[in-house]
Motif scaffolding. Sequence first.
Motif, PDB file in Angstrom:
ATOM      1  N   ALA A 101      -5.516  -9.312  -0.331  1.00 52.54           N
ATOM      2  CA  ALA A 101      -6.784  -9.304   0.411  1.00 52.54           C
ATOM      3  C   ALA A 101      -7.797 -10.236  -0.242  1.00 52.54           C
ATOM      4  CB  ALA A 101      -7.339  -7.890   0.488  1.00 52.54           C
ATOM      5  N   THR A 114       1.363  -8.605  -4.294  1.00 52.31           N
ATOM      6  CA  THR A 114       0.881  -7.571  -3.381  1.00 52.31           C
ATOM      7  C   THR A 114      -0.402  -6.909  -3.875  1.00 52.31           C
ATOM      8  OG1 THR A 114       2.435  -6.065  -4.463  1.00 52.31           O
ATOM      9  CG2 THR A 114       3.136  -7.038  -2.392  1.00 52.31           C
ATOM     10  N   THR A 173      -4.521  -7.036   8.463  1.00 57.44           N
ATOM     11  CA  THR A 173      -4.544  -5.657   8.952  1.00 57.44           C
ATOM     12  C   THR A 173      -4.871  -5.662  10.435  1.00 57.44           C
ATOM     13  OG1 THR A 173      -6.869  -5.436   8.320  1.00 57.44           O
ATOM     14  CG2 THR A 173      -5.234  -4.723   6.705  1.00 57.44           C
ATOM     15  N   GLY A 176      -3.089  -9.804   3.292  1.00 58.36           N
ATOM     16  CA  GLY A 176      -4.424  -9.354   3.656  1.00 58.36           C
ATOM     17  C   GLY A 176      -4.621  -9.133   5.134  1.00 58.36           C
ATOM     18  N   GLY A 198      -1.216  -4.813   5.404  1.00 55.68           N
ATOM     19  CA  GLY A 198      -1.769  -5.392   4.187  1.00 55.68           C
ATOM     20  C   GLY A 198      -1.102  -6.663   3.718  1.00 55.68           C
ATOM     21  N   THR A 218       0.849  -1.192   0.000  1.00 54.47           N
ATOM     22  CA  THR A 218       0.000   0.000   0.000  1.00 54.47           C
ATOM     23  C   THR A 218       0.885   1.243   0.000  1.00 54.47           C
ATOM     24  OG1 THR A 218      -0.113  -0.052   2.429  1.00 54.47           O
ATOM     25  CG2 THR A 218      -1.891  -1.143   1.218  1.00 54.47           C
TER      26      THR A 218
END
Length: 515
Positions: A479, A475, A514, A512, A509, A102
């Motif tokens: 998620a 990457t 967090t 996935g 991230g 991210t």
Amino acid sequence: MANEDLTFLPPGVSREDFASALRAFRAIVGEDFAFADIDRLAPYSKVMLPEPSARHRPAGAVAPENVEQVQAVVKVAERYGIPLWTISTGKNLGYGDAAPATPGQVVLDLKRMNRIVEVDETLGYALVEPGVTYMQLKQYLEANNIPLWISFPSSGPLAGPMGNTLDRGVGYNRYGQHFENFCGLEVVLADGSLLRTGMGGVENSREWNVYRWGYGPWLDGIFSQSNYGVVTKIGIWLMRKPQKSFGFLCGWDDDEGMGRGIDAVRELHLNKVVENGVLGHTMYAVAQTYRRDEIYTGPGAMPRARVKEVCNNMGLGIWGYISTLYGTEEQIEVNLNIARKAMLATGGQFMDESQPEIFKTPFHHWNLNMTNEPTLTEFTIYNYKGGGGSSWLAPVVRCEGSEAIKQFNLMHGVLDEYGFDYIGGFLIGGRHAEQLTDILYDRNDAEETERARQCYLAMIAALHGAGYGIYRTSTSFMAEVADTYGPAQRRINHRLKQALDPKGILAPGKSGITI
């Protein structure tokens, strides 16, 4: 510093706090190794993924030299809320390279930590830091006349054992399942404390890198494909250099033959006749040899009839299995006879190292990889389409011919729908296989790039709908892949993150996960 850009900030961090954090980083690692210069950040921003590079733009980078500096950097990051994206060599080609998942993360670049701490010839292991490359370790072993071989992935000359092992990458010799062949981690946690897993917790232990389990829960696994800590040392098990090695190849000209080959190879693996192997589609070799416009200029994905014609024009079937036998001359003779008989029973075309033509096939570079010779031959596939676009997909399948054909056809169908050629094959693990497939596209073409992204998402959905799990992704899609493993796994990953990294500073991230 020149061209320093403090307008692009980590999420939720003020310009003043970011500037203070950079000053603190420099005090730890030195002026030259903590920066936010636009030009110097360029290598950490480049991606091959099907989305804009801006989605992976880092805010800065910091490169510590030792574990004490890593601990100090992590403490500063926790104080100011700076997200750290950890890389080892940063050569995770087609999976995200060195760029963060991210935007706004600071890349924690561990390439300066490149010590080979120990090599034990008697027990066959090495203890290495993150920046050690496979080629560096190979050259060290050769320079010191240590008769041990390393297992490495296709990016072997560039990548390193720590990053590849922790991402559960795969290599080519008898230790090719890398996550099955490591032992012992040193980890910096989010509060800056230091953990040595397994036997490493025992003061003065000499068994840290030879016995994996230690006492109590086995923790090593939670630091693989995760963001729960920064791994600063890893024990790698190495293969003894064999007295002799001998390669063979078997090819088939239809998918049904490939299925029979999978079944035969499974039995050879489970009975320890063979210990490694790649069953690749010949289009993977074609992509290393030709540009696409040299062999097909029509619309959409290349028709299967044309694929077969191109593969046959190279003197090969459409599928080929290559393996290498290790041991004494007597062992190899026995196992080669068993393997030859099993392969011929599938209706395949068999050849071995006694036939010079095997060395002329595009599959030969895998034989080099299986005998301790890293090459970058496979990465000529990036000339196939041009434009620098690559997104690897890696679903797992039961090592059964019918299942392999079913999964292949499913993936081929999605690729056909979105206009991309099948470039891939199976890495055989015995009871399972990984079907590694690369979506190649031109990142300079916005429409094709977006189509590649939609193709990848459609592939995730199709595989999940058929009950197949993807074991490794880039990457861009972490998620989405994590969602396919269900809410219970997402919840436990979240709870572990809250416990080990409550401020969420380590690689937000990743996989996935967090806060």
